[in-house]
Design a protein around this motif. Structure first.
Motif, PDB file in Angstrom:
ATOM      1  N   GLU A  25       0.677  -1.343  -0.090  1.00 40.90           N
ATOM      2  CA  GLU A  25      -0.100  -0.056  -0.097  1.00 40.90           C
ATOM      3  C   GLU A  25       0.871   1.237  -0.194  1.00 40.90           C
ATOM      4  N   CYS A  27       4.105   1.617  -1.015  1.00 44.24           N
ATOM      5  CA  CYS A  27       5.026   1.813  -2.130  1.00 44.24           C
ATOM      6  C   CYS A  27       3.977   2.204  -3.369  1.00 44.24           C
ATOM      7  N   ASN A  28       2.639   1.639  -3.288  1.00 39.15           N
ATOM      8  CA  ASN A  28       1.625   1.916  -4.297  1.00 39.15           C
ATOM      9  C   ASN A  28       1.264   3.543  -4.368  1.00 39.15           C
ATOM     10  N   PHE A  29       1.245   3.949  -2.909  1.00 41.23           N
ATOM     11  CA  PHE A  29       0.858   5.540  -2.855  1.00 41.23           C
ATOM     12  C   PHE A  29       2.089   6.174  -3.192  1.00 41.23           C
ATOM     13  N   LYS A  31       4.470   5.710  -5.327  1.00 46.78           N
ATOM     14  CA  LYS A  31       4.790   5.626  -6.677  1.00 46.78           C
ATOM     15  C   LYS A  31       3.442   6.596  -7.629  1.00 46.78           C
ATOM     16  N   SER A  32       2.476   6.534  -6.876  1.00 45.31           N
ATOM     17  CA  SER A  32       1.379   7.252  -7.647  1.00 45.31           C
ATOM     18  C   SER A  32       1.288   8.631  -7.198  1.00 45.31           C
ATOM     19  N   SER A  33       2.300   9.150  -6.312  1.00 48.05           N
ATOM     20  CA  SER A  33       2.237  10.619  -5.927  1.00 48.05           C
ATOM     21  C   SER A  33       3.347  11.187  -6.845  1.00 48.05           C
ATOM     22  N   SER A  34       2.896  12.521  -7.102  1.00 47.53           N
ATOM     23  CA  SER A  34       3.838  13.208  -7.922  1.00 47.53           C
ATOM     24  C   SER A  34       5.274  13.895  -7.205  1.00 47.53           C
ATOM     25  N   ARG A  37       8.995  10.109  -3.693  1.00 47.29           N
ATOM     26  CA  ARG A  37      10.048   9.216  -4.453  1.00 47.29           C
ATOM     27  C   ARG A  37      10.377   8.123  -3.518  1.00 47.29           C
TER      28      ARG A  37
END
Length: 98
Positions: A25, A27-29, A31-34, A37
């Motif tokens: 969860e 890592c997905n958050f 990775k989806s955040s601009s 990192r």
């Protein structure tokens, strides 16, 4: 003296029981955040050499206004079902509450 701020689903971050944030969860958050990192490590130079910490969920908030100014980084570390931030200022605390 410093302190840690914990993002958690538990009543208290240190509770053994309760819902946890999974590493997937987190890592997905990230990775989806601009403005986040996923690095998996942090390094700083000290008078005695390089200090390196490795953690699979260690991430940096690149949108932090002090990002990389005088070596400042806003590190968010996944650990045992929680996200931990060390010595957050008001801007980092606000990011944690979003």
């Amino acid at each position: 003296m410093g302190y840690d701020l914990h993002i958690t689903r538990k009543s208290e971050w240190f509770d053994e029981d309760g819902d946890e944030i999974t590493l997937d969860e987190w890592c997905n958050f990230v990775k989806s955040s601009s403005d986040m990192r996923l690095d998996g490590f942090a390094e700083i130079e000290t008078p005695n050499g390089t200090l390196r910490v490795e953690s699979e969920g260690l991430s940096v908030w690149t949108g932090y206004s002090c990002h990389e100014k005088d070596g400042n980084m806003a590190w968010f570390d996944y650990f045992e079902g929680n996200i931990k931030v060390k010595n957050p200022d008001d801007e980092i605390i606000k990011k944690c509450t979003k």
